[in-house]
Motif scaffolding. Sequence first.
Motif, PDB file in Angstrom:
ATOM      1  N   ILE A 114       0.840  -1.206   0.000  1.00 29.56           N
ATOM      2  CA  ILE A 114       0.000   0.000   0.000  1.00 29.56           C
ATOM      3  C   ILE A 114       0.873   1.252   0.000  1.00 29.56           C
ATOM      4  O   ILE A 114       0.655   2.182  -0.773  1.00 29.56           O
ATOM      5  N   ALA A 115       1.907   1.257   0.868  1.00 28.22           N
ATOM      6  CA  ALA A 115       2.775   2.433   0.948  1.00 28.22           C
ATOM      7  C   ALA A 115       3.475   2.674  -0.387  1.00 28.22           C
ATOM      8  O   ALA A 115       3.579   3.815  -0.850  1.00 28.22           O
ATOM      9  N   ALA A 116       3.936   1.597  -1.022  1.00 28.00           N
ATOM     10  CA  ALA A 116       4.639   1.762  -2.299  1.00 28.00           C
ATOM     11  C   ALA A 116       3.690   2.289  -3.368  1.00 28.00           C
ATOM     12  O   ALA A 116       4.031   3.194  -4.131  1.00 28.00           O
ATOM     13  N   GLU A 117       2.472   1.743  -3.388  1.00 25.50           N
ATOM     14  CA  GLU A 117       1.532   2.153  -4.433  1.00 25.50           C
ATOM     15  C   GLU A 117       1.108   3.614  -4.253  1.00 25.50           C
ATOM     16  O   GLU A 117       1.188   4.426  -5.178  1.00 25.50           O
ATOM     17  N   GLY A 227      12.204   8.419  -1.524  1.00 22.85           N
ATOM     18  CA  GLY A 227      11.114   8.717  -0.603  1.00 22.85           C
ATOM     19  C   GLY A 227      10.114   7.579  -0.513  1.00 22.85           C
ATOM     20  O   GLY A 227       9.639   7.240   0.570  1.00 22.85           O
ATOM     21  N   VAL A 228       9.816   6.969  -1.653  1.00 19.91           N
ATOM     22  CA  VAL A 228       8.882   5.850  -1.656  1.00 19.91           C
ATOM     23  C   VAL A 228       9.479   4.675  -0.894  1.00 19.91           C
ATOM     24  O   VAL A 228       8.800   3.997  -0.120  1.00 19.91           O
ATOM     25  N   GLY A 229      10.781   4.452  -1.082  1.00 17.75           N
ATOM     26  CA  GLY A 229      11.465   3.391  -0.352  1.00 17.75           C
ATOM     27  C   GLY A 229      11.382   3.605   1.151  1.00 17.75           C
ATOM     28  O   GLY A 229      11.087   2.686   1.917  1.00 17.75           O
ATOM     29  N   ARG A 230      11.610   4.861   1.550  1.00 15.52           N
ATOM     30  CA  ARG A 230      11.559   5.180   2.969  1.00 15.52           C
ATOM     31  C   ARG A 230      10.141   4.975   3.499  1.00 15.52           C
ATOM     32  O   ARG A 230       9.936   4.420   4.582  1.00 15.52           O
ATOM     33  N   ALA A 231       9.163   5.399   2.726  1.00 15.97           N
ATOM     34  CA  ALA A 231       7.764   5.249   3.150  1.00 15.97           C
ATOM     35  C   ALA A 231       7.423   3.777   3.353  1.00 15.97           C
ATOM     36  O   ALA A 231       6.757   3.399   4.324  1.00 15.97           O
ATOM     37  N   THR A 232       7.910   2.922   2.439  1.00 14.70           N
ATOM     38  CA  THR A 232       7.615   1.499   2.521  1.00 14.70           C
ATOM     39  C   THR A 232       8.196   0.907   3.802  1.00 14.70           C
ATOM     40  O   THR A 232       7.515   0.196   4.543  1.00 14.70           O
ATOM     41  N   THR A 233       9.479   1.226   4.048  1.00 13.35           N
ATOM     42  CA  THR A 233      10.120   0.720   5.258  1.00 13.35           C
ATOM     43  C   THR A 233       9.380   1.194   6.504  1.00 13.35           C
ATOM     44  O   THR A 233       9.065   0.400   7.392  1.00 13.35           O
TER      45      THR A 233
END
Lengths: 257, 258
Positions: A114-117, A227-233
Amino acid sequence: MNFLAVIGQVVLAAFTDVGRLAVFVQNAVRHCITPPIYPRLILQQMIRIGYNSLPVVGLTAFFTGGVLALQIYIGGSRFNAESLVSSIVALGITRELGPVLAGLMVAGRVSAAIAAEIGTMRVTEQIDALVTLATNPFKYLVAPRLIAAVITLPILVAIADTIGIMGGYIVGTKSLGFNSGVYIKNTVDFIEYQDVFSGLAKSAVFGFIIALMGCYHGYNSQGGAQGVGRATTNAVVSASILILASNYIMTSLLFNT
Amino acid sequence: MSTDKHIVLNDVHKSFGPKSVLNGVNLEIGRRESVVVIGGSGTGKSVMLKCILGLLHPDSGSIKIGGTEVSGLRGRKLDEVLATMGMLFQGAALFDSLKVWENVAFGLIQGKKMDRAKARDIAFDKLAQVGLKADVGELSPAELSGGMQKRVGLARAIATDPEIIFFDEPTTGLDPIMGDVINDLIVHCVKATGATAVSITHDMASARKIADRIAMIYRGEIIWQGTAAEIDNSGNEYVDQFIHGRADGPIQMDILKA
């Protein structure tokens, strides 16, 4: 002086985050309960969150049930209480391990997805595009995921409970030498409705946390791929920790009977 | 030029933390007029556009659309205003979970609650208007080239027959020929729908082609505006430096000098 400034900054940043999350939750919940509601999108998310998590959750539950039977047998044999294996496996799975392990596995799978999308939609301006097309992103993106997760997690956990108990049964009868009929009778006799329902109720909260953390971190991601990577983690880590913390709080407050 | 003011920005300020981006933008755009705002990177073009669209809320100042104050609008009232607008995003911003035609029909189905079958017909109509064949409609956006994505984005922007269309760097990232094709499409679509058009760009060829009037933004203020024909004799050294693309002049880039 500098040191104090650093402490101040950290505290302020923490309060900012909590405040932002609170506003996000309020918005999200409001859009979950006010029309329009998109049944199509909810169904789509239920398939993604629930159906597609079945293999992972099923395998986790199966092996956990099996290992639980082995461990309780070893522990029980020290007190001549081997016969408790079936009932403790059932209790442990339905009250704790089913909901928590399923929650953690789904957090890893679904919060990240969800975070990545949503994060990618944010950095590619798709969320802005939604707004310009007179569609509220909370309504269209966040609400369906939250609703779907809250509905599907208890269903997933009910299945996980069943498979987990079955894992214990297989290990118990095939390798520990329990009689099949006695094992099943002990399971059914000892387990109470409340054990199952408390686990399912907790899992609904876990579902909310999983979808919320994915949406929140995705929605607020910035700065391209990194930023997306950080959000996913962040989504996976915060969902997992919140699941464990809220599990303790709920267990100690509500289900201590 | 029409005297009917469609969009009026009055002393709009916006800052992010300590960084002030818009320092009192004043701009009037007439109905059915095509205004292009030019300016370098980081001068506040995009922020200005997002303020008009309600994606960002200005700190102070007024933004009126058709006489109605829109700055600070939220929720359903903002949606009502947005329903009269369309926007072509820099990276097209197509929804990659949906097919091309569903993207084009999105504003009709979600925003205007139109029946799916009817919206689909309109979507294919709009795709044809931007020169795309019907079979493209069934593809997913990821299967399209950059130029085609821009065209789909344009079709999506005009699908709801908006009164105002915004173009965010419509030609950026395209080769010159495809850029010109998009420029032609923009001119054509704006004429055909009778919409007011607001574009931001740093591509002068594009600005000359699609603008009735050009305004230049620098350090968060409109420093010059005039018709597209006047820009070569603006008498403004900032504008001259920009349109000729010179590194030397009154505009200094914020880079470290040796």
